[in-house]
Enzyme design. Structure first.
Site, PDB file in Angstrom:
ATOM      1  CE  LYS A 138      -4.389   1.037   0.208  1.00 35.47           C
ATOM      2  NZ  LYS A 138      -5.570   0.238  -0.139  1.00 35.47           N
ATOM      3  CG  ASP A 178      -7.211   3.412  -1.192  1.00 42.14           C
ATOM      4  OD1 ASP A 178      -7.547   2.231  -1.130  1.00 42.14           O
ATOM      5  OD2 ASP A 178      -7.455   4.222  -0.259  1.00 42.14           O
TER       6      ASP A 178
HETATM    7  N1  GLU Z   1      -7.268   0.306  -3.109  1.00 40.20           N
HETATM    8  C1  GLU Z   1      -7.994  -0.894  -3.393  1.00 40.20           C
HETATM    9  C2  GLU Z   1      -8.012  -1.772  -2.169  1.00 40.20           C
HETATM   10  O1  GLU Z   1      -8.074  -1.280  -1.066  1.00 40.20           O
HETATM   11  C3  GLU Z   1      -7.539  -1.559  -4.675  1.00 40.20           C
HETATM   12  C4  GLU Z   1      -6.109  -1.946  -4.736  1.00 40.20           C
HETATM   13  C5  GLU Z   1      -5.637  -2.452  -6.094  1.00 40.20           C
HETATM   14  O2  GLU Z   1      -6.420  -2.497  -7.030  1.00 40.20           O
HETATM   15  O3  GLU Z   1      -4.454  -2.811  -6.179  1.00 40.20           O
HETATM   16  O4  GLU Z   1      -8.021  -2.972  -2.226  1.00 40.20           O
END
Ligand code: GLU
Length: 458
Positions: A138, A178
């Site tokens: 992340k 996100d």
């Molecule tokens: N931000 C999204 C999540 O919390 C998607 C992450 C992604 O597609 O890599 O899972």
């Protein structure tokens, strides 16, 4: 095993888990969101450790809470008035046991090490649950996109990617969007990455526009997936979205497509929100208006009532939970639904709660739902549709082909059903039948833990 031995073993496990949790708190002081996310997972794992002491011997918990790598960096940029600004960027490469680090980037003023670590930690288990070969990661920055011009957004994201490009790659770490990061930001970042690396590596980012190698149905995936999951959960109890009243917090990407799918399934969505307040439209929200306001014009949700005067606007977004509903879908942000809100929802007869956001319900709120026999779908499982379709985007990029919307949507639907089934199965196996919090944590954990054991102490 004799009862006395079993009790002693349970005490050992408890002491071990408490010890690791204490170390997490000592090593990461003042990071309450991160502690909260770790505690939730640890609380589910006692029976797993009792059955498989090898995880303790192999130090799996000690290792899984410690990110493989954290990158924190300066992001300097110049605003439209020529002032130099500096933000802080992060990428946590948490766990790569089952695949390259995968997870979104969040641009929001609340971003700090605690937020990124809680999100990265959750992502490990969520990604494992999807059944796709993706590890957990992340990132983001404490940058506030609100009120910034398009050129400011571009300069900021380019500066962010100038540093990040040194740490990512299609087989290394694959960021996506996100909160505060959508197709526009991903587009600028992909452009900058391409320029810096001198090659067209489509698989380095997901959530791209279709012509840059993005996947159809990625935009809809998190919201649709949440509704598919809740639909599955309700089906087992002979209930459905058809004819239900639904409230959905937020009005970003997750919220909009959760509302769209819920409406398609015959529900009436009566409320949604943004960080300033919420709207209530008792005959059902006009989604086209919300899309126009949020996706096209970047306006506040309060504007909705100027177009639909029969609707009401209230300040304080948390008030949305006081509206009576059958299904509540928190799709805004962490800890947006507290114990008080949960109490009101339960008193108003809520049947199901599905988390489209990451950790939107506080620990006490979750307990309240579980103790009140509310069907509860935790975010790790229910919002895994977004990252699942990101993994499908990676697969399409590797194969240099593009699937149709229907193909991707059908795969997403299958993935969500599987996550539901596997979480239910794990809950059953570990003596917590029907508890999807426990089931999702255990099912997500076991695959990663077993892989870590097989890959040795690294
Ligand atoms: N931000 C999204 C999540 O919390 C998607 C992450 C992604 O597609 O890599 O899972």
């Amino acid at each position: 095993m004799k009862t006395i031995e079993r009790v002693e073993q349970a005490q050992d496990v408890l002491a071990y888990v408490d010890g690791v949790y204490q170390t997490v708190k000592d090593r990461n002081p003042n990071e309450s969101e991160f502690h909260q996310a770790v505690k939730e997972v640890f609380d589910s794992l006692m029976p797993v450790l009792e059955k498989n002491p090898v995880y303790m011997k192999q130090g799996i918990l000690e290792r899984i809470v410690e990110p493989e790598r954290i990158i924190s960096f300066r992001v300097p940029w110049v605003d439209d008035q020529g002032n130099v600004k500096v933000n802080r960027g992060f990428r946590v490469q948490y766990n790569s046991a089952i695949g390259p680090y995968k997870g979104g980037l969040r641009f929001h003023p609340s971003v700090n090490a605690s937020i990124i670590k809680f999100l990265g930690f959750e992502q490990i288990f969520k990604n494992s649950l999807t059944g796709q070969p993706i590890g957990g990661g992340k990132g983001g920055a404490d940058f506030d996109p609100k009120g910034k011009s398009d050129m400011e957004i571009m300069r900021f994201t380019q500066s962010f990617m100038t540093e990040l490009s040194q740490h990512i790659g299609a087989d290394v770490d694959v960021p996506a969007g996100d909160i505060g990061v959508g197709a526009r930001e991903i587009g600028y970042m992909f452009g900058q990455y391409k320029k810096m690396r001198g090659g067209y590596e489509a698989g380095v980012l997901t959530g791209k526009s279709i012509d840059s190698g993005g996947s159809l149905a990625r935009k809809e995936a998190t919201g649709y997936g949440t509704v598919y999951f809740v639909e599955e959960m309700m089906k087992e109890k002979g209930k459905s979205f058809e004819g239900s009243t639904v409230t959905v917090s937020g009005s970003g990407n997750v919220s909009i497509y959760a509302m769209e799918k819920a409406m398609e399934l015959g529900a009436k969505v009566v409320a949604c929100s943004d960080s300033a307040g919420y709207i209530y439209d008792k005959d059902g929200i006009n989604l086209a208006t919300v899309k126009q306001l949020k996706e096209v014009e970047s306006k506040r949700i309060s504007e909705y009532v100027t177009i639909h005067p029969e609707a009401h606007y209230f300040e304080d977004c948390a008030g949305i939970w006081s509206i009576p509903c059958d299904i509540a879908l928190p799709c805004a942000t962490q800890n947006e639904l507290d114990e008080m809100a949960a109490k009101i929802l339960v008193a108003n007869g809520v049947v199901a709660v599905g988390e489209g956001a990451n950790m939107p319900s506080t620990h006490a709120a979750v307990q309240m739902f579980l103790n009140s026999d509310v069907l509860f779908a935790p975010g790790k499982a229910a919002n895994a549709g977004g990252v699942s379709v990101s993994a499908l985007e990676m697969a399409q990029n590797s194969a240099r082909l593009a699937w149709s919307f229907e193909e991707v949507d059908a795969k997403l639907h299958d993935i969500m059903k599987n996550i539901y089934r596997n979480s239910m199965k794990a809950a059953e196996e570990y003596d917590a039948p029907g508890n999807l919090v426990v089931g999702a944590n255990i099912a997500g954990f076991i695959k990663v833990a077993d892989t870590m054991v097989m890959q040795g102490v690294i």
